[in-house]
Scaffold this active site. Structure first.
Site, PDB file in Angstrom:
ATOM      1  N   ASP A 233       5.975  80.852   1.885  1.00 15.85           N
ATOM      2  CA  ASP A 233       5.564  81.680   3.024  1.00 15.85           C
ATOM      3  C   ASP A 233       5.765  83.146   2.688  1.00 15.85           C
ATOM      4  O   ASP A 233       6.099  83.500   1.564  1.00 15.85           O
ATOM      5  CB  ASP A 233       6.337  81.278   4.283  1.00 15.85           C
ATOM      6  CG  ASP A 233       7.844  81.475   4.111  1.00 15.85           C
ATOM      7  OD1 ASP A 233       8.292  81.733   2.970  1.00 15.85           O
ATOM      8  OD2 ASP A 233       8.580  81.362   5.099  1.00 15.85           O
TER       9      ASP A 233
ATOM     10  N   HIS B 191       4.577  73.906  -3.234  1.00 11.62           N
ATOM     11  CA  HIS B 191       4.273  74.300  -1.852  1.00 11.62           C
ATOM     12  C   HIS B 191       4.303  75.829  -1.784  1.00 11.62           C
ATOM     13  O   HIS B 191       5.298  76.434  -1.395  1.00 11.62           O
ATOM     14  CB  HIS B 191       5.318  73.688  -0.917  1.00 11.62           C
ATOM     15  CG  HIS B 191       5.057  73.913   0.540  1.00 11.62           C
ATOM     16  ND1 HIS B 191       4.118  73.217   1.254  1.00 11.62           N
ATOM     17  CD2 HIS B 191       5.642  74.759   1.427  1.00 11.62           C
ATOM     18  CE1 HIS B 191       4.125  73.621   2.513  1.00 11.62           C
ATOM     19  NE2 HIS B 191       5.034  74.564   2.638  1.00 11.62           N
TER      20      HIS B 191
ATOM     21  N   ASP C 190       4.727  65.240  -6.406  1.00 15.52           N
ATOM     22  CA  ASP C 190       4.148  66.531  -6.792  1.00 15.52           C
ATOM     23  C   ASP C 190       2.885  66.776  -5.967  1.00 15.52           C
ATOM     24  O   ASP C 190       1.763  66.705  -6.461  1.00 15.52           O
ATOM     25  CB  ASP C 190       3.827  66.532  -8.280  1.00 15.52           C
ATOM     26  CG  ASP C 190       3.284  67.882  -8.765  1.00 15.52           C
ATOM     27  OD1 ASP C 190       3.499  68.883  -8.061  1.00 15.52           O
ATOM     28  OD2 ASP C 190       2.638  67.916  -9.826  1.00 15.52           O
TER      29      ASP C 190
ATOM     30  N   GLU D 222       8.869  72.241  -2.617  1.00 12.13           N
ATOM     31  CA  GLU D 222       8.859  73.651  -2.240  1.00 12.13           C
ATOM     32  C   GLU D 222       9.487  74.483  -3.339  1.00 12.13           C
ATOM     33  O   GLU D 222      10.209  73.989  -4.219  1.00 12.13           O
ATOM     34  CB  GLU D 222       9.604  73.875  -0.925  1.00 12.13           C
ATOM     35  CG  GLU D 222       9.453  75.299  -0.415  1.00 12.13           C
ATOM     36  CD  GLU D 222       9.913  75.452   1.027  1.00 12.13           C
ATOM     37  OE1 GLU D 222       9.418  76.373   1.695  1.00 12.13           O
ATOM     38  OE2 GLU D 222      10.753  74.667   1.466  1.00 12.13           O
TER      39      GLU D 222
END
Length: 867
Positions: free
Chosen positions: A136, A495, A533, A542
């Site tokens: 993020d 991620h 994965d 992540e």
């Protein structure tokens, strides 16, 4: 990322049964069985210097702010991001204690300290820089400060390893990026006291609704407010965040020590602000706001982490006393009281150095630093906590020193990987490795440590890194982009929004990441050695700034002790395939003897780096020779717009169509231009228009699109075409313009020259080009350059070739925008099919990357030949 992110539990237990219970619960084991203890390794599975170099590049992928503009972004697919962070409104719009678009600062505080908060008077705060948290783009306080302090700790302890591997300069750049942001976030009055401290920019709940590159995240749609800690004042209560402030103080303090010799002024600035921030934290105790994603359990560990480093930096014993103080009964009254509640306490650390519990790091520094300062019994106790935690993490491969009957060890996977929590298991494991390696460095100071313990602990650490590198049942490297042995593979679907590169706000599209997230440590295996994965799995796959902090520092320590026999690998990210950032598709909507209706779909998929573009245009060529044959002309053709997708963006800025413009009026060749000037977009935009021809004097319709250059090859579904050329800021970047042979004079003769016979050789209309060379970015072993090719003549050209001779020690390793040929030191680059055609005065840019020696990259003299 979710509210349950990152195994946010602090594990401290009293007694063996509680230790076993909690450890088993966290690793998801269903029974008391424990896998065999891992074997202590002696040989690295992969090249440690290469893994170390790669791991640092992950932080380039995490940079927020103007890194590319400042030439501090080596990844071609990352650009400047979050420009709104540099102009956050200095206002209060708080809801539930957090700002929505501006800040949580009380209006009264803003007015009192306006000159401190806004010295340039523009009504805004510059909180640019720093690092994105994970996949993020929020700048969370605790994990960012933890990552900065832990990276700097590794450099402090294993400076020689960084020097020998040539990675010190790169890591220092990352540390400056962290700490420059921290310094911008501290606001002090004229007396030096902190009156406000920013520890978070962005809101998780808002930010996490976007999935795409940060360069494309709209600050208006996804506002990024700043969250501050501040003391109480006249008319407002305090908003403490002593945990966040202390972690940041620790990061600044360690930074001050690693640059103490190389940059004394910056070192002094960091240390001065660290002292002030620590004083602010101690005077305003209370936990900060983790926005539901990073809820802190205590500030005692953070304050201890800051205090132990401030003692290391200054020698001021009061910092040490803040941690270790006891009353007359021998009970702890300092920060250690939070975990050692009384003299009968049996506390043991079954967690590890991590973003919300840095006790592992505290004792790793407190034990060697306090020797001779505190009573010997107390110092031995600190060493016990440090040593026992390291031994515990080995799963029994290294037995507890103090008691043979102590069988409390962390459970391991069947393959011997120590897992304390399945959410990001590898990041916790890497931090435990760092602790073990630091123990080896200082083991001579441990009054109860047996000879050779540090060597055993470091061999355990090596076994765990070997597992992370791919020596595991899946033969999978958990370091993205790194493989150590034939047949191994690395995690490829972390991620991470920027590396994934979705243009549809969808984690599943595209199926394969557009970019390699070099050096990123993914979450890791679960308790059974299993791993998924896949992009959507933020538990096992992540990545985050705190994940890599332990890994990078541990790799440096492992190189220090096990890397001497390995070759040093100087590694930089390889260039990605040359992209075609701008294209166009078209489809026919309607055709008749009166009109052509066509929809253009302009595309911007630039990823080097991703960027919104507002200077694109496209030309549609058509031929009206059939009208001319019937006595009609261009005045009989009307251009009509039927749909403009950009008109629904709400900005009021829309595409515009202009023309027709004659290419060769005698032959009836014209074009119209659709311009998206001022329409900033990424992805695609549709534009539907028509060319409508009037009837002739006999009321006959004569339009025939069959001879139109841009019509050729189009059908009733979107088709990619090069016959509708695309321009960026007036420069051809895709497709081919319609070639035209000049119409000869009616007589076919040539007018005589007023001064005699027609001269031979070049004339003003001959095909001429020039090229200019600019070094755009340079680093220790390489450089990037841009070359601008210009049609310097007065007529169009169909192709070009540039050439030059390399300076000594230089080489070209990659080029884009042309065909590269190298022969010794002679270099040529020839045009491609889509960028060879240039109108008079038009330009095209190409680029290259190369290697060099110690000297600065040379700017060569270029030749340019047009055809």
């Amino acid at each position: 990322m979710s509210v349950l992110d990152r195994g946010k539990l602090r594990l401290c237990a009293v007694g063996a049964s509680v230790v076993a219970l909690v450890a088993g619960a966290m690793t998801g084991l269903t029974g008391p069985a424990r896998a065999a203890a891992p074997t202590l390794a002696t040989t690295p599975y992969g090249n440690l210097s290469k893994a170390l170099a790669q791991s640092i590049y992950f932080y380039d992928a995490e940079k927020s702010g103007p890194a590319r503009s400042l030439k501090r972004q080596p990844l071609e697919w990352r650009g400047d991001s979050e420009p709104t962070d540099s102009k956050i409104p200095l206002a209060n719009d708080a809801k539930d204690g957090l700002g929505t678009k501006a800040t949580n600062l009380p209006a009264a505080l803003i007015e009192k300290y306006r000159s401190v908060l806004d010295p340039d008077g523009d009504g805004a705060l510059d909180l640019s820089g720093g690092m994105h948290d994970a996949g993020d783009h929020v700048k969370f306080g605790l994990p960012q400060a933890y990552a900065a302090s832990t990276l700097a700790w590794g450099l402090y302890e294993f400076k020689d390893a960084y020097a020998k591997t040539g990675t010190a300069e790169h890591l220092l750049d990352e540390l400056h990026w962290f700490n420059d942001y921290f310094l911008r976030s501290i606001f002090r009055d004229s007396s030096g006291k902190v009156v406000a401290f920013n520890y978070m920019v962005g809101r998780g709940g808002v930010d996490h609704t976007f999935w795409g590159p940060p360069e494309l995240q709209d600050g208006a749609k996804y506002p990024r407010p700043a969250t501050f800690a501040y003391p109480a004042g006249s008319g407002w209560p305090a908003a403490p965040a002593s945990d966040q402030a202390a972690q940041t103080a620790a990061a600044l303090t360690i930074m001050s020590q690693v640059v103490k010799e190389s940059d004394p002024a910056y070192s002094a600035k960091c240390l001065d602000n660290a002292k002030a921030l620590y004083a602010f934290a101690t005077a305003n105790r209370g936990l900060g706001n983790g926005d539901g994603f990073y809820p802190s359990a205590s500030d005692a560990d953070d304050l201890s982490w800051a205090a132990v480093w401030l003692y290391a930096a200054t020698g001021t014993e009061s910092y040490l006393t803040d941690i270790t103080a006891k009353d007359s009964k021998g009970e702890h009254t300092g920060y250690l009281k939070a975990i050692i509640t009384n003299s009968q306490s049996t506390w043991q650390n079954i967690w590890v150095h991590s973003w919300d519990s840095v006790w592992g790091g505290v004792f790793a520094k407190l034990a060697p630093l306090s020797k001779g300062v505190v009573p010997d019994a107390d110092n031995e106790e600190y060493w016990y906590y440090f040593r026992w935690n390291c031994e515990y993490w080995t799963g029994g491969a290294v037995k507890h020193t103090t008691s043979a009957s102590d069988t409390n060890y962390l459970s391991t996977t069947p393959a011997g990987f120590s897992v304390v929590a399945t959410w990001g298991s590898a990041r916790y494991n890497a931090a435990a490795q760092l602790q073990a390696l630091v123990y080896r460095k200082y083991e001579a100071k441990d009054p109860k440590g047996p000879t050779g313990l540090g060597e055993k602990l470091s061999r355990w650490a090596l076994s765990q890194t070997n597992y992370i590198m791919g020596d595991n049942p899946l033969h999978r490297s958990y370091i993205v982009g790194f493989t150590a042995a034939p047949g191994d593979h690395h995690a490829q679907h972390p991620h991470h929004r920027a590396a994934h590169g979705s243009t549809t706000n969808d984690m599943n599209v595209p199926a394969t990441h557009r970019h390699t997230l070099w050096g990123a440590l993914v979450g890791g295996p679960d308790a059974t050695d299993a791993h998924k994965d896949i992009t959507t799995d933020y538990v096992l796959n992540e990545v985050a700034v705190d994940y890599n902090a332990g890994l990078t520092s541990a790799l440096a320590g492992l190189y220090q002790y096990f890397g001497a026999s390995q070759d040093v690998v100087t590694w930089t990210p390889p260039a990605e395939p040359v992209e075609t950032p701008f294209t166009v598709k078209a489809q026919m909507e309607q055709e008749s003897k009166e009109r052509t209706q066509v929809t253009l779909q302009i595309a911007n998929f630039a990823t080097h780096p991703p960027r919104l573009v507002d200077t694109l245009s496209a030309r549609y060529y058509f031929d009206i020779s059939e009208l001319i044959a019937k006595g009609q002309g261009i005045e009989d053709v009307k251009v009509v717009t039927y749909y403009d997708q950009s008109s629904v963006n709400g900005t009021g800025i829309t595409a515009k169509i202009s023309g027709p413009v004659a290419v060769d009026a005698a032959k009836g060749i014209y074009y119209v231009t659709v311009s998206w000037e001022g329409v900033a977009f990424f992805g695609t935009l549709d534009y539907h228009f028509g060319l409508v021809a009037a009837q002739d004097s006999t009321w006959t319709a004569n339009w025939d699109a069959g001879n139109d250059y841009s019509r050729s090859g189009l059908g009733t579904s979107f088709t990619v075409t090069e016959r509708i050329p695309v321009y960026e800021n007036g420069t051809l970047v895709y497709g081919k313009e319609q070639p035209v042979t000049p119409t000869p004079s009616p007589s076919g003769s040539q007018s005589p020259s007023p001064t005699g016979p027609t001269p031979t050789g070049p004339t003003p209309t001959d095909k001429v080009c020039t090229a200019t060379y600019e070094v755009s970015e340079e680093w220790e072993s390489g450089y990037q350059a841009n070359i601008t090719v210009k049609n310097s003549g007065t007529s169009g050209i169909r192709g070009w070739k540039i050439g030059w001779t390399l300076a000594n020690g230089e080489k070209v390793t990659q080029s884009w925008g042309g065909t590269l040929t190298a022969s010794g030191s002679a270099i040529t680059i020839a045009s491609l099919a889509w960028n060879g055609s240039l109108g008079a005065g038009a330009t095209v840019k190409i680029g290259l990357m190369g290697g060099k020696g110690a000297a600065a990259a040379a700017v060569p003299a270029l030749t340019c030949t047009a055809s």
